[in-house]
Motif scaffolding. Structure first.
Motif, PDB file in Angstrom:
ATOM      1  N   GLY A   1      54.415  -3.194  45.383  1.00  0.00           N
ATOM      2  CA  GLY A   1      55.128  -3.646  46.570  1.00  0.00           C
ATOM      3  C   GLY A   1      55.158  -5.170  46.586  1.00  0.00           C
TER       4      GLY A   1
ATOM      5  N   TYR B   1      51.794   4.142  41.239  1.00  0.00           N
ATOM      6  CA  TYR B   1      51.644   3.050  42.212  1.00  0.00           C
ATOM      7  C   TYR B   1      50.150   2.713  42.261  1.00  0.00           C
TER       8      TYR B   1
ATOM      9  N   LEU C   1      51.373  -7.361  56.635  1.00  0.00           N
ATOM     10  CA  LEU C   1      50.220  -6.449  56.631  1.00  0.00           C
ATOM     11  C   LEU C   1      49.517  -6.387  55.276  1.00  0.00           C
TER      12      LEU C   1
ATOM     13  N   LYS D   1      35.807  -6.643  43.283  1.00  0.00           N
ATOM     14  CA  LYS D   1      36.254  -7.112  44.597  1.00  0.00           C
ATOM     15  C   LYS D   1      35.270  -6.742  45.705  1.00  0.00           C
TER      16      LYS D   1
ATOM     17  N   THR E   1      44.161  -1.285  44.974  1.00  0.00           N
ATOM     18  CA  THR E   1      42.769  -1.103  45.404  1.00  0.00           C
ATOM     19  C   THR E   1      42.720  -0.213  46.653  1.00  0.00           C
TER      20      THR E   1
HETATM   21  P1  ADP Z   1      45.663  -4.869  44.475  1.00  0.00           P
HETATM   22  O1  ADP Z   1      44.186  -5.127  44.601  1.00  0.00           O
HETATM   23  O2  ADP Z   1      46.053  -4.252  43.180  1.00  0.00           O
HETATM   24  O3  ADP Z   1      46.535  -6.035  44.846  1.00  0.00           O
HETATM   25  P2  ADP Z   1      46.380  -3.654  47.005  1.00  0.00           P
HETATM   26  O4  ADP Z   1      45.811  -2.383  47.526  1.00  0.00           O
HETATM   27  O5  ADP Z   1      46.050  -4.891  47.759  1.00  0.00           O
HETATM   28  O6  ADP Z   1      45.917  -3.692  45.503  1.00  0.00           O
HETATM   29  O7  ADP Z   1      47.957  -3.556  46.915  1.00  0.00           O
HETATM   30  C1  ADP Z   1      48.597  -2.607  46.090  1.00  0.00           C
HETATM   31  C2  ADP Z   1      50.079  -2.907  46.047  1.00  0.00           C
HETATM   32  O8  ADP Z   1      50.647  -2.691  47.332  1.00  0.00           O
HETATM   33  C3  ADP Z   1      50.431  -4.343  45.675  1.00  0.00           C
HETATM   34  O9  ADP Z   1      51.613  -4.317  44.898  1.00  0.00           O
HETATM   35  C4  ADP Z   1      50.693  -4.992  47.002  1.00  0.00           C
HETATM   36  O10 ADP Z   1      51.571  -6.089  46.878  1.00  0.00           O
HETATM   37  C5  ADP Z   1      51.342  -3.849  47.757  1.00  0.00           C
HETATM   38  N1  ADP Z   1      51.200  -3.981  49.200  1.00  0.00           N
HETATM   39  C6  ADP Z   1      50.094  -4.265  49.907  1.00  0.00           C
HETATM   40  N2  ADP Z   1      50.350  -4.322  51.235  1.00  0.00           N
HETATM   41  C7  ADP Z   1      51.676  -4.058  51.368  1.00  0.00           C
HETATM   42  C8  ADP Z   1      52.582  -3.998  52.479  1.00  0.00           C
HETATM   43  N3  ADP Z   1      52.172  -4.264  53.712  1.00  0.00           N
HETATM   44  N4  ADP Z   1      53.875  -3.714  52.248  1.00  0.00           N
HETATM   45  C9  ADP Z   1      54.292  -3.494  50.969  1.00  0.00           C
HETATM   46  N5  ADP Z   1      53.500  -3.558  49.869  1.00  0.00           N
HETATM   47  C10 ADP Z   1      52.218  -3.828  50.067  1.00  0.00           C
END
Ligand code: ADP
Length: 159
Positions: free
Chosen positions: A89, A7, A127, A42, A10
């Protein structure tokens, strides 16, 4: 069923939405690596070390989850880690285009890589790390959205 999934993200910082996905994925695979990207481009609020430390603490009770930092291409790291399943996600249609693009690019790089999407739980669909960062940097209360370990880290980081 494949044994090890990754999984990646960031996680700046890890939110309750991320935790929910990680726990659900850990129920589906025998081993889940939460891969924390450097994402220097980022300009993250928390350093890679801090993001890894927070994720480790908030997921410490799940024995088949391991948290690892990574730099460079996800596909390269996946090979090293011996996994070809990526978990992401999906919150809303707004996530869809980017996520499908990412899945496609990873498959072009390595055709063995499969991306599995887990739908966000209803209560976390709004979120994101960036919303939580906005609330915290404007002196708002983030305790409903992140683990207490992360809330304390915000307090220290923004002092
Ligand atoms: P990235 O910079 O790779 O998008 P993130 O940390 O923002 O990294 O998100 C990592 C993963 O978790 C992504 O697939 C994102 O869609 C998912 N994600 C982020 N917030 C949520 C949430 N509230 N519920 C479910 N999945 C989430």
């Amino acid at each position: 069923m494949k044994l090890t999934a990754v999984y990646p993200g960031t996680f700046d910082p890890i939110t309750n939405g991320h935790i929910d996905i990680a726990r659900r994925a850990a129920d589906m695979f025998s081993h889940l690596i939460v891969g924390i990207a450097g994402s220097e481009r980022k300009g993250p609020l928390f350093s890679l070390e801090q993001r890894v430390e927070m994720a480790k603490e908030v997921l410490a009770d799940v024995p088949n989850i391991e948290v690892r930092p990574f730099k460079g291409l996800l596909a390269t790291n996946m090979k090293e880690w011996g996994s070809d399943v990526i978990v992401r996600g999906l919150r809303a249609i707004s996530d869809f285009e980017y996520e499908v693009q990412l899945a496609e690019v990873n498959k072009q790089i390595d055709h063995n890589l499969e991306t599995v999407f887990i739908a966000a739980s209803n209560k976390y669909t709004f979120l994101s790390s960036s919303i939580v960062r906005d609330i915290a940097t404007n002196d708002g209360d983030v305790s409903d959205f992140v683990h207490p370990v992360v809330a304390s880290a915000f307090a220290r980081q923004l002092r």
